[in-house]
Design a protein around this motif. Structure first.
Motif, short mmCIF file in Angstrom:
data_model
loop_
_atom_site.label_atom_id
_atom_site.label_comp_id
_atom_site.label_asym_id
_atom_site.label_seq_id
_atom_site.Cartn_x
_atom_site.Cartn_y
_atom_site.Cartn_z
N THR A 143 -2.15 86.27 -20.88
CA THR A 143 -1.22 84.92 -21.35
C THR A 143 -0.52 84.54 -19.96
N LEU A 144 -0.64 84.95 -18.93
CA LEU A 144 -0.06 84.57 -17.58
C LEU A 144 -0.41 83.11 -17.23
N ARG A 145 0.67 82.34 -16.99
CA ARG A 145 0.43 80.87 -16.56
C ARG A 145 1.20 80.71 -15.13
N ARG A 146 2.14 81.60 -14.42
CA ARG A 146 2.71 81.53 -13.15
C ARG A 146 3.01 82.73 -12.76
N ILE A 147 2.71 82.96 -11.73
CA ILE A 147 2.83 84.45 -10.99
C ILE A 147 3.55 84.13 -9.53
N ASP A 148 4.72 84.72 -9.08
CA ASP A 148 5.37 84.36 -7.89
C ASP A 148 5.74 85.63 -7.33
N PHE A 149 4.61 85.83 -6.23
CA PHE A 149 5.17 87.27 -5.32
C PHE A 149 5.78 86.92 -4.09
N SER A 150 6.18 85.86 -3.67
CA SER A 150 6.89 85.36 -2.49
C SER A 150 7.86 86.37 -1.84
N GLY A 151 7.48 86.73 -0.41
CA GLY A 151 8.39 87.45 -0.01
C GLY A 151 8.43 88.95 -0.08
N ASN A 152 7.01 89.49 -0.36
CA ASN A 152 6.78 90.81 -0.54
C ASN A 152 6.02 91.39 0.74
N ARG A 153 5.40 92.46 0.80
CA ARG A 153 4.69 93.16 1.85
C ARG A 153 3.32 93.10 1.56
N ILE A 154 2.70 92.37 0.72
CA ILE A 154 1.50 92.56 0.36
C ILE A 154 0.24 92.37 1.18
N GLU A 155 -0.46 93.28 1.55
CA GLU A 155 -1.59 93.55 2.51
C GLU A 155 -2.99 93.59 2.01
N ALA A 203 4.21 84.93 -19.93
CA ALA A 203 3.62 83.93 -19.22
C ALA A 203 4.07 83.39 -17.79
N TYR A 204 5.35 84.27 -17.52
CA TYR A 204 5.90 83.73 -16.27
C TYR A 204 6.46 85.09 -15.49
N LEU A 205 5.97 85.30 -14.42
CA LEU A 205 6.54 86.68 -13.64
C LEU A 205 6.89 85.97 -12.49
N TYR A 206 8.06 86.48 -12.32
CA TYR A 206 8.82 86.19 -10.80
C TYR A 206 9.08 87.63 -10.18
N ALA A 207 8.57 88.03 -9.18
CA ALA A 207 8.65 89.12 -8.55
C ALA A 207 8.81 89.15 -6.96
N ARG A 208 9.77 88.20 -6.68
CA ARG A 208 9.97 87.67 -5.39
C ARG A 208 10.78 88.79 -4.27
N PHE A 209 10.59 88.67 -3.23
CA PHE A 209 11.47 89.49 -2.33
C PHE A 209 11.54 91.17 -2.90
N ASN A 210 10.58 91.66 -2.81
CA ASN A 210 10.41 93.44 -3.09
C ASN A 210 9.95 93.73 -1.93
N LYS A 211 9.31 94.97 -2.35
CA LYS A 211 8.51 95.79 -1.35
C LYS A 211 7.15 96.17 -1.69
N ILE A 212 6.38 95.21 -2.69
CA ILE A 212 5.02 95.65 -3.13
C ILE A 212 4.25 95.27 -1.84
#
Length: 293
Positions: free
Chosen positions: A139-151, A117-126
């Protein structure tokens, strides 16, 4: 005359066999992962871990693994696969429907348990989000991809996430926004490279639950169109916005229209003098934050 004869005995102790050197114990490497499976200390016996039922998020997951001993310096390579949830929950922390994959240098979205339900994947190299990453995770309610390299975010990446309420893509390298799921209440895309042409005209129109929209520190030349009535907080600071119209926030053909829910608009750091567009704020209860002279 008696001759005294002395007999001398020389005792020489010569060891028959050199003592054996101390038993050298080969160094054992024990690989530990951050899981809720605890393993006891090593003894001379061979131990094998028995299958255990581990309760995670209300679901019993059968885990059958064995104690691994290695005498060399090789690393244990367990790449994430689509066939099992085990690698992801060894690499990340899985707890009660939440998956924490922060600051572990992953370059792609890992396979997730179906109950996430909650995915925290901050500060990676995605760098990229594919449509297949969340195809089976409804079932996901919250996703956090802050601080990656998503283009790039592939079309339809979030289309099946009908329960998703919070999405953060802050501090990435996006130049355009993906199609957003309908029940979002919070969307954060601060500190990207988004220009106005990267936001479709109706990108926010159907998001009738959206209350918090953060688009600060981008490259927008104008305020996004068709902002929903549900909006409470709008951050547009430090963009390249140089003009607004009477219909940007209000309705020029309806002088009685009031945006009752809007509490805050931030527009500082833009090359626009807000005092030149007084009519654009006639429906607001509070003036936007920004330059007026």
């Amino acid at each position: 005359m008696e001759t005294l004869q002395a007999t001398f005995f020389l005792f020489v102790f010569v060891p028959l066999v050199n003592p054996a050197p101390p038993l050298q114990q080969g160094s054992l490497q024990f690989y530990e992962y951050d899981t809720d499976v605890s393993m006891g200390s090593l003894t001379q016996q061979d131990y094998e871990m028995q299958s255990k039922d581990i309760r995670k998020d209300g679901t019993n997951i059968s885990l059958d693994t064995s104690l691994i001993l290695q005498s060399d310096d090789s690393q244990l390579d367990v790449p994430p696969t689509k066939d099992t949830n085990l690698p992801t929950c060894l690499l990340c922390v899985c707890l009660s429907g939440s998956v924490y994959c922060e600051e572990i240098d992953i370059e792609a979205v890992p396979p997730l348990p179906k109950e996430t339900a909650y995915l925290y994947a901050r500060f990676n190299k995605i760098k990229r989000i594919a449509a297949s990453d969340f195809a089976d995770i409804t079932t996901l309610r919250r996703i956090d991809f802050s601080g990656n390299r998503i283009e790039e975010i592939e079309d339809g990446a979030f289309s099946k996430l009908l329960l998703l309420e919070e999405l953060s893509l802050a501090e990435n390298r996006l130049v355009k926004l993906p199609v957003l799921p309908p029940k979002l209440t919070t969307f954060n895309a601060n500190q990207n490279r988004i220009k106005s042409r990267g936001i479709k005209a109706n990108a926010f129109k159907k998001l009738t639950n959206l209350a918090y929209l953060y688009l600060g520190h981008n490259a927008l030349e104008s305020v996004p169109l068709n902002l929903p009535e549900s909006l409470r907080i709008l951050h547009l600071q430090y963009n390249n916005i140089s003009t607004i119209t009477d219909d940007t926030f209000c309705k020029s053909n309806n002088t009685r229209y009031i945006r009752t829910r809007m509490d805050e608009i931030r527009m500082e750091g833009n090359p626009i003098v807000l005092a030149k567009h007084v009519n654009a704020f006639s429906c607001l209860r509070m003036l936007p934050v920004g330059t007026y002279y």
